[in-house]
Design a protein around this motif. Structure first.
Motif, PDB file in Angstrom:
ATOM      1  N   ASN A   9      32.245 -60.501 141.336  1.00 36.06           N
ATOM      2  CA  ASN A   9      32.800 -61.055 140.107  1.00 36.06           C
ATOM      3  C   ASN A   9      32.569 -62.562 140.003  1.00 36.06           C
ATOM      4  O   ASN A   9      32.573 -63.116 138.905  1.00 36.06           O
ATOM      5  CB  ASN A   9      34.307 -60.763 140.043  1.00 36.06           C
ATOM      6  CG  ASN A   9      34.947 -61.241 138.766  1.00 36.06           C
ATOM      7  OD1 ASN A   9      34.505 -60.910 137.671  1.00 36.06           O
ATOM      8  ND2 ASN A   9      36.003 -62.030 138.889  1.00 36.06           N
ATOM      9  N   SER A  10      32.378 -63.226 141.132  1.00 37.06           N
ATOM     10  CA  SER A  10      32.144 -64.668 141.142  1.00 37.06           C
ATOM     11  C   SER A  10      30.661 -65.028 141.180  1.00 37.06           C
ATOM     12  O   SER A  10      30.321 -66.216 141.238  1.00 37.06           O
ATOM     13  CB  SER A  10      32.851 -65.305 142.359  1.00 37.06           C
ATOM     14  OG  SER A  10      34.249 -65.103 142.297  1.00 37.06           O
ATOM     15  N   THR A  11      29.788 -64.034 141.161  1.00 37.03           N
ATOM     16  CA  THR A  11      28.352 -64.283 141.261  1.00 37.03           C
ATOM     17  C   THR A  11      27.805 -64.868 139.965  1.00 37.03           C
ATOM     18  O   THR A  11      27.899 -64.239 138.911  1.00 37.03           O
ATOM     19  CB  THR A  11      27.593 -62.982 141.586  1.00 37.03           C
ATOM     20  OG1 THR A  11      28.030 -62.485 142.857  1.00 37.03           O
ATOM     21  CG2 THR A  11      26.088 -63.230 141.639  1.00 37.03           C
ATOM     22  N   PRO A  12      27.237 -66.080 140.002  1.00 35.42           N
ATOM     23  CA  PRO A  12      26.673 -66.696 138.794  1.00 35.42           C
ATOM     24  C   PRO A  12      25.575 -65.816 138.192  1.00 35.42           C
ATOM     25  O   PRO A  12      24.705 -65.327 138.899  1.00 35.42           O
ATOM     26  CB  PRO A  12      26.079 -68.013 139.316  1.00 35.42           C
ATOM     27  CG  PRO A  12      26.781 -68.269 140.601  1.00 35.42           C
ATOM     28  CD  PRO A  12      27.072 -66.926 141.190  1.00 35.42           C
ATOM     29  N   GLU A  16      28.586 -62.986 134.067  1.00 36.56           N
ATOM     30  CA  GLU A  16      28.336 -63.201 132.635  1.00 36.56           C
ATOM     31  C   GLU A  16      27.603 -62.005 132.028  1.00 36.56           C
ATOM     32  O   GLU A  16      27.909 -61.573 130.914  1.00 36.56           O
ATOM     33  CB  GLU A  16      27.513 -64.478 132.418  1.00 36.56           C
ATOM     34  CG  GLU A  16      28.225 -65.765 132.803  1.00 36.56           C
ATOM     35  CD  GLU A  16      27.983 -66.160 134.246  1.00 36.56           C
ATOM     36  OE1 GLU A  16      28.125 -67.351 134.570  1.00 36.56           O
ATOM     37  OE2 GLU A  16      27.659 -65.279 135.070  1.00 36.56           O
ATOM     38  N   PHE A  17      26.649 -61.479 132.764  1.00 42.43           N
ATOM     39  CA  PHE A  17      25.894 -60.318 132.295  1.00 42.43           C
ATOM     40  C   PHE A  17      26.820 -59.128 132.063  1.00 42.43           C
ATOM     41  O   PHE A  17      26.734 -58.447 131.033  1.00 42.43           O
ATOM     42  CB  PHE A  17      24.812 -59.964 133.318  1.00 42.43           C
ATOM     43  CG  PHE A  17      24.110 -58.659 133.060  1.00 42.43           C
ATOM     44  CD1 PHE A  17      23.120 -58.561 132.093  1.00 42.43           C
ATOM     45  CD2 PHE A  17      24.443 -57.512 133.787  1.00 42.43           C
ATOM     46  CE1 PHE A  17      22.471 -57.357 131.843  1.00 42.43           C
ATOM     47  CE2 PHE A  17      23.812 -56.312 133.554  1.00 42.43           C
ATOM     48  CZ  PHE A  17      22.813 -56.232 132.575  1.00 42.43           C
ATOM     49  N   LEU A  18      27.730 -58.871 132.996  1.00 41.64           N
ATOM     50  CA  LEU A  18      28.623 -57.721 132.883  1.00 41.64           C
ATOM     51  C   LEU A  18      29.679 -57.924 131.803  1.00 41.64           C
ATOM     52  O   LEU A  18      30.055 -56.973 131.110  1.00 41.64           O
ATOM     53  CB  LEU A  18      29.296 -57.453 134.232  1.00 41.64           C
ATOM     54  CG  LEU A  18      28.365 -56.959 135.346  1.00 41.64           C
ATOM     55  CD1 LEU A  18      29.092 -56.944 136.691  1.00 41.64           C
ATOM     56  CD2 LEU A  18      27.817 -55.575 135.033  1.00 41.64           C
ATOM     57  N   ALA A  40      31.601 -53.111 135.013  1.00 43.25           N
ATOM     58  CA  ALA A  40      31.695 -53.980 133.839  1.00 43.25           C
ATOM     59  C   ALA A  40      33.112 -53.996 133.292  1.00 43.25           C
ATOM     60  O   ALA A  40      33.631 -55.051 132.894  1.00 43.25           O
ATOM     61  CB  ALA A  40      30.710 -53.516 132.764  1.00 43.25           C
ATOM     62  N   ALA A  41      33.773 -52.843 133.281  1.00 42.89           N
ATOM     63  CA  ALA A  41      35.154 -52.770 132.792  1.00 42.89           C
ATOM     64  C   ALA A  41      36.084 -53.615 133.658  1.00 42.89           C
ATOM     65  O   ALA A  41      36.980 -54.308 133.143  1.00 42.89           O
ATOM     66  CB  ALA A  41      35.621 -51.317 132.758  1.00 42.89           C
ATOM     67  N   ILE A  42      35.881 -53.584 134.977  1.00 43.69           N
ATOM     68  CA  ILE A  42      36.714 -54.372 135.889  1.00 43.69           C
ATOM     69  C   ILE A  42      36.479 -55.867 135.685  1.00 43.69           C
ATOM     70  O   ILE A  42      37.423 -56.661 135.586  1.00 43.69           O
ATOM     71  CB  ILE A  42      36.421 -53.977 137.351  1.00 43.69           C
ATOM     72  CG1 ILE A  42      36.922 -52.564 137.631  1.00 43.69           C
ATOM     73  CG2 ILE A  42      37.054 -54.975 138.322  1.00 43.69           C
ATOM     74  CD1 ILE A  42      36.464 -52.000 138.935  1.00 43.69           C
ATOM     75  N   VAL A  43      35.205 -56.267 135.612  1.00 43.25           N
ATOM     76  CA  VAL A  43      34.875 -57.689 135.447  1.00 43.25           C
ATOM     77  C   VAL A  43      35.441 -58.218 134.125  1.00 43.25           C
ATOM     78  O   VAL A  43      36.019 -59.313 134.072  1.00 43.25           O
ATOM     79  CB  VAL A  43      33.351 -57.896 135.527  1.00 43.25           C
ATOM     80  CG1 VAL A  43      32.974 -59.320 135.127  1.00 43.25           C
ATOM     81  CG2 VAL A  43      32.852 -57.597 136.941  1.00 43.25           C
ATOM     82  N   LYS A  44      35.296 -57.444 133.059  1.00 47.82           N
ATOM     83  CA  LYS A  44      35.851 -57.871 131.765  1.00 47.82           C
ATOM     84  C   LYS A  44      37.366 -58.011 131.842  1.00 47.82           C
ATOM     85  O   LYS A  44      37.936 -58.964 131.297  1.00 47.82           O
ATOM     86  CB  LYS A  44      35.460 -56.862 130.687  1.00 47.82           C
ATOM     87  CG  LYS A  44      33.979 -56.868 130.340  1.00 47.82           C
ATOM     88  CD  LYS A  44      33.631 -55.745 129.363  1.00 47.82           C
ATOM     89  CE  LYS A  44      32.133 -55.715 129.095  1.00 47.82           C
ATOM     90  NZ  LYS A  44      31.747 -54.622 128.178  1.00 47.82           N
ATOM     91  N   ALA A  45      38.026 -57.077 132.522  1.00 47.96           N
ATOM     92  CA  ALA A  45      39.486 -57.134 132.653  1.00 47.96           C
ATOM     93  C   ALA A  45      39.921 -58.339 133.485  1.00 47.96           C
ATOM     94  O   ALA A  45      40.901 -59.020 133.149  1.00 47.96           O
ATOM     95  CB  ALA A  45      40.003 -55.841 133.279  1.00 47.96           C
ATOM     96  N   LEU A  46      39.185 -58.628 134.567  1.00 49.94           N
ATOM     97  CA  LEU A  46      39.540 -59.762 135.414  1.00 49.94           C
ATOM     98  C   LEU A  46      39.412 -61.084 134.662  1.00 49.94           C
ATOM     99  O   LEU A  46      40.270 -61.966 134.782  1.00 49.94           O
ATOM    100  CB  LEU A  46      38.650 -59.777 136.669  1.00 49.94           C
ATOM    101  CG  LEU A  46      38.909 -58.684 137.709  1.00 49.94           C
ATOM    102  CD1 LEU A  46      37.858 -58.727 138.809  1.00 49.94           C
ATOM    103  CD2 LEU A  46      40.306 -58.826 138.313  1.00 49.94           C
ATOM    104  N   CYS A 280      36.563 -67.158 147.260  1.00 52.12           N
ATOM    105  CA  CYS A 280      35.630 -67.348 146.158  1.00 52.12           C
ATOM    106  C   CYS A 280      35.862 -68.712 145.514  1.00 52.12           C
ATOM    107  O   CYS A 280      37.014 -69.150 145.373  1.00 52.12           O
ATOM    108  CB  CYS A 280      35.785 -66.252 145.094  1.00 52.12           C
ATOM    109  SG  CYS A 280      35.396 -64.592 145.680  1.00 52.12           S
ATOM    110  N   ARG A 281      34.763 -69.342 145.138  1.00 53.31           N
ATOM    111  CA  ARG A 281      34.833 -70.641 144.473  1.00 53.31           C
ATOM    112  C   ARG A 281      34.790 -70.436 142.965  1.00 53.31           C
ATOM    113  O   ARG A 281      33.863 -69.817 142.441  1.00 53.31           O
ATOM    114  CB  ARG A 281      33.676 -71.539 144.934  1.00 53.31           C
ATOM    115  CG  ARG A 281      33.636 -72.894 144.272  1.00 53.31           C
ATOM    116  CD  ARG A 281      32.672 -73.840 144.991  1.00 53.31           C
ATOM    117  NE  ARG A 281      31.352 -73.248 145.176  1.00 53.31           N
ATOM    118  CZ  ARG A 281      30.382 -73.287 144.264  1.00 53.31           C
ATOM    119  NH1 ARG A 281      30.580 -73.859 143.083  1.00 53.31           N
ATOM    120  NH2 ARG A 281      29.194 -72.735 144.516  1.00 53.31           N
ATOM    121  N   ALA A 282      35.807 -70.946 142.264  1.00 55.23           N
ATOM    122  CA  ALA A 282      35.873 -70.797 140.811  1.00 55.23           C
ATOM    123  C   ALA A 282      34.788 -71.648 140.162  1.00 55.23           C
ATOM    124  O   ALA A 282      34.701 -72.850 140.444  1.00 55.23           O
ATOM    125  CB  ALA A 282      37.246 -71.223 140.294  1.00 55.23           C
TER     126      ALA A 282
END
Length: 321
Positions: A9-12, A16-18, A40-46, A280-282
């Motif tokens: 989820n923190s991968t540049p 953004e793609f997901l 994708a659903a998880i990343v959007k929710a996070l 993870c680095r924000a």
């Protein structure tokens, strides 16, 4: 799963793609594979911030349908889960363009000439996807016969580097581990096609191309008659990891060679009993956070470098996505 998904989820580029991925067509039909849809659903929710935590239950079930080892509640390795996840995403995203082309053909929407070109392009790029574009690198593997010196080489793609740790060292640097990786090992029982000797060969790896996102797996688990864990500390940089000393000389000018750390999967405990967390680095604040299942705490950069580091996620400084 929690620790790996936080780093993904923190991968540049990937997050953004997901977030912007449309997983359904105008008719409501799914346009991507099940793993892509669930992640994708998880990343959007996070990123939406609607809830304090999100369940990975649906993603776990989707992974279980593709990989038998994840179908029950048995404990699994984070490294293995990461590889299965990336492989599933790669296969599903690679297959989308071909399915779209076949769908258009069925509807007589593609002239024969374009259909042929699409098939040719699909054949040539069958190994390419947003996943391989982000994580895919290449190295040259060279075997050298210990008897006659005959050499044979082949080029191989990689999605991560799995590096060994020096034996009997209580502390080592990441560069030492990477150097052991490229120096390779002795292959016993190998038969030379030139002299027919079975005395074995030495294997060397030359890194030819590095990806925009570099994942390094530290081989902490080893079999010495029984499976054990190496608890030694590996010193890894948070900023400016310079990979140029480990690149093949003729490829030292290649695009990516300097990296910043943005994620770490940690393993605490032994081979028999352990627990995974993530640092993870924000991207918007450059601050580090520790993710321990549903708990999140801000941490200093110094606490990120610990002897629990297991999977390291680096992003190229000159990355352009």
């Amino acid at each position: 799963m929690n620790a790996v998904v936080q780093c993904v989820n923190s991968t540049p580029g990937l997050s953004e793609f997901l977030v912007h991925l449309d997983c359904t067509s105008y008719s409501g039909e799914p346009t991507h594979g099940e793993t892509v849809q669930e992640l994708a659903a998880i990343v959007k929710a996070l990123w939406s911030g609607r809830h304090k935590s999100e369940s990975l239950h649906d993603l776990k079930n989707a992974m279980g349908r593709r990989h038998a080892c994840f179908r029950d509640s048995a404990q699994q390795d984070a490294h293995e889960f990461l590889l299965c996840l990336l492989n599933s995403l790669h296969e599903e995203l690679t297959d989308v363009s071909r399915k779209q082309m076949l769908r258009e053909q069925d509807n007589d929407g593609v002239p024969d000439s374009r259909a042929i070109k699409l098939l040719q392009d699909d054949s040539q790029s069958s190994s390419q996807s947003p996943i391989s574009n982000l994580f895919g690198g290449q190295y040259k593997s060279t075997l050298r016969c210990v008897s006659c010196g005959n050499q044979s080489a082949k080029f191989e793609a990689f999605s991560h580097l799995s590096v060994p740790m020096p034996a009997r060292a209580s502390q080592c640097s990441l560069h030492e581990c990477i150097q052991l990786f490229v120096e390779g090992d002795t292959i016993s029982g190998w038969t030379c096609p030139e002299c027919q000797s079975s005395d074995g060969a030495t294997k060397r790896l030359d890194i030819r191309r590095l990806p925009p996102v570099l994942i390094i797996h530290i081989q902490r688990f080893y079999n010495d008659g029984a499976w054990k864990k190496n608890q030694s500390s590996v010193l890894f940089p948070l900023k400016n990891l310079d990979m140029s000393p480990h690149l093949a000389t003729e490829d030292a000018h290649q695009q990516h060679h300097r990296y910043h750390l943005y994620g770490v999967v940690n393993h605490y405990g032994s081979m028999d009993s352990g627990h995974y967390t993530a640092f993870c680095r924000a991207p918007n604040t450059d601050r580090w956070h520790k993710y321990d299942d549903h708990q999140v705490h801000e941490r200093s950069g110094g606490s990120v470098q610990s002897s629990a580091g297991y999977l390291l996620f680096y992003s190229a400084i000159d990355q352009r996505l």
